[in-house]
Design an enzyme around this catalytic site. Structure first.
Site, PDB file in Angstrom:
ATOM      1  N   ASP A  99      -1.185  -1.161 -10.487  1.00  0.00           N
ATOM      2  CA  ASP A  99      -1.432  -2.565 -10.183  1.00  0.00           C
ATOM      3  C   ASP A  99      -1.337  -3.363 -11.479  1.00  0.00           C
ATOM      4  OD1 ASP A  99      -1.872  -2.364  -7.433  1.00  0.00           O
ATOM      5  OD2 ASP A  99      -4.002  -1.942  -7.685  1.00  0.00           O
TER       6      ASP A  99
ATOM      7  N   GLU B 256       0.824  -1.218   0.000  1.00  0.00           N
ATOM      8  CA  GLU B 256       0.000   0.000   0.000  1.00  0.00           C
ATOM      9  C   GLU B 256       0.858   1.267   0.000  1.00  0.00           C
ATOM     10  OE1 GLU B 256      -2.726  -1.083  -0.578  1.00  0.00           O
ATOM     11  OE2 GLU B 256      -3.209  -2.834   0.623  1.00  0.00           O
TER      12      GLU B 256
END
Length: 520
Positions: free
Chosen positions: A332, A193
């Site tokens: 991502d 994260e």
């Protein structure tokens, strides 16, 4: 708009960084959140991405991108159960496509034919190259100099909220897991994260990490160079939001274009996706049929737009700073293919078009080695989540999970410490303890960052809470058997829970650090 084609070398470097991660899903349900999530991402993203990289590698292209693979995802991609399940999933995809190709209406026949070709190609590639898991595939790309691989902590915890001892342990075990799978220990990581709190750079240095990713705002938007963090030599590279958001942002980006395949619309008879986006406000039943030619034209336009954006950014940053500029675009991995069907096509064309426009493409390790490093930064608490702070993983919606994580971690540490303390004897080696190993496994599975993220974003929140509490229960159940003096029961429970998941066999509780002082 036409992307520049020139022999002129642009004054800087471009680094594409992809972060590949899913929580542990094997043997934890199938649809709609469990293993289906893994198999869809595998078929739509991981297989096409490696296909693109292999294709470009055969042309002699190297250092194409920096690829982060979290240990928990790497474990699933090597897991025999997952490999068998993926093989069956690909076969089922081909059968569904075959059925669609035999249907009476033309649109479904064309859809079935396209999907059948894709499924057959993917199945053949899987049988030829992936039979022994992802590690041989990735190792060949690393050994050939095609990519740089980033590692990370074992089970993707939100590190700033994790007890420093377990934080150090997860990182060290994750890097060792990477060395075992890929034959090399990563020198860089994608911090889960992009979470950071002061002191973590010291822990990174101790673990042999030389560079890691943060979000652009963590560096106050100045991402044209990496920055040594505080008093360390560990370099933080920041995501360039001006460039990255061109592709995908919370509100816009290329995948939302009307011509691209719509992710959310299914043909319920076949499970295939027949429609294009058409429009942001168009209901699924009213969306137009997917047209590959329209999508291909959109890909070309977006390649041109992205290359021009990168060139303009390199030039403007060079003019602003007076030195060659680094542009880091980070996403991502699952965006390319899973969420954005045409993403792998776009990616291959971009990696060809950038050098044609005079842009040197490289990895984060190269950027560090070649001097794209500026002055130290006093990095503060941050993430790449909403608000760029910790609210997603520590906000009001997840206070119960924050409390659960704290209690479970303390239970695990206390139990392991007590057991190890009583087992140690002067002059005798400490033996490995399967019970302690499993207690730590279940604790780190409890504190995966995914559970809080899924609750905060209201994305399968029930599944996330169920998973967190299941692993918490396992930790407590084993620890209680230890605490009440039932070692045989504790061992049976530990072996049972380990059999249920079977991941991280190399995890060794003897390596849990004794030092409880945070690295500050």
């Amino acid at each position: 708009m036409t992307a520049p084609r020139t022999t002129e070398q642009q004054p800087g470097m471009f680094a594409l960084v992809l972060h590949s991660h899913l929580p542990w899903l094997a043997n934890h349900g199938r649809w709609p959140v469990g293993e289906e999530w893994l198999y869809q991402s595998w078929a739509a993203s991981y297989l096409p991405l490696t296909r693109v990289l292999r294709t470009l590698a055969t042309e002699g292209r190297q250092n194409l991108l920096t690829l982060g693979i979290t240990p928990v995802l790497a474990a699933m991609l090597d897991d025999p159960h997952s490999l068998s399940g993926m093989h069956h999933w690909l076969g089922n995809w081909q059968l569904r496509a075959h059925e669609a190709a035999l249907m009476p209406d033309r649109a479904r026949r064309e859809l079935g034919a396209r999907e059948h070709r894709l499924a057959a190609q993917s199945l053949a590639e899987f049988e030829q190259s992936w039979a022994h898991g992802a590690s041989p595939v990735l190792r060949s790309l690393v050994d050939g100099g095609t990519i740089e691989l980033l590692g990370g902590p074992l089970a993707h915890p939100f590190q700033p909220l994790l007890h420093p001892r377990l934080r150090r342990f997860e990182l060290a075990e994750g890097l060792e897991d990477a060395r075992m799978r890929w034959g090399t220990k990563p020198s860089g990581i994608w911090a889960p994260e992009c979470g950071y709190t002061p002191g973590m750079e010291v822990e990174y240095a101790e673990a042999g990490i030389t560079h890691f990713m943060v979000d652009g705002p963590s560096l106050r938007g100045d991402t044209s160079v990496g920055r040594p963090v505080r008093d360390s030599d560990v370099v933080a590279f920041g995501r360039d939001l001006q460039v990255s958001y061109r592709v995908w942002s919370p509100k816009q980006g290329y995948p939302g274009h009307a011509a691209y395949r719509d992710f959310h619309t299914y043909d319920h008879d076949t499970g295939l996706k027949p429609a294009r986006v058409t429009g942001k406000t168009v209901d699924s039943k009213d969306k137009a049929p997917y047209d590959p030619n329209l999508a291909a034209a959109a890909v070309d336009r977006h390649v041109e737009d992205f290359v021009r954006t990168v060139v303009d950014r390199i030039r403007s940053e060079r003019a602003r700073t007076g030195r060659d500029a680094l542009v880091v675009a980070a996403f991502d991995t699952e965006l390319f293919g899973h969420w954005w069907f045409e993403g792998p096509q776009w990616l291959e064309k971009v990696l060809r078009a950038l050098p044609e426009a005079g842009v040197r493409v490289g990895t984060l390790a190269q950027a560090r080695e070649q001097g794209y490093v500026g002055e130290p930064v006093q990095l503060t608490d941050s993430s790449w989540g909403s608000g760029k702070d910790w609210r997603v993983w520590a906000g009001d919606q997840v206070t119960d999970l924050v409390q659960l994580n704290s209690e479970v971690v303390q239970t695990a540490l206390d139990t392991v410490d007590k057991t190890r303390g009583s087992a140690r004897a002067p002059g005798r080696p400490e033996l490995r303890d399967r019970v302690n190993d499993q207690i730590l496994r279940e604790a780190i599975m409890t504190v995966q960052s995914d559970w809080a993220f899924m609750v905060s974003k209201d994305s399968a929140a029930g599944y996330a809470r169920e998973r967190a509490h299941k692993h918490a229960h396992a930790t407590r159940e084993i620890a209680d058997a230890v605490a009440t003096g039932h070692p045989d029961r504790a061992l049976r429970l530990a072996d049972g829970w380990n059999h249920a998941d079977g991941l991280f066999p190399g995890l060794d509780a003897r390596r849990l650090p004794d030092d409880v002082t945070p690295g500050r």
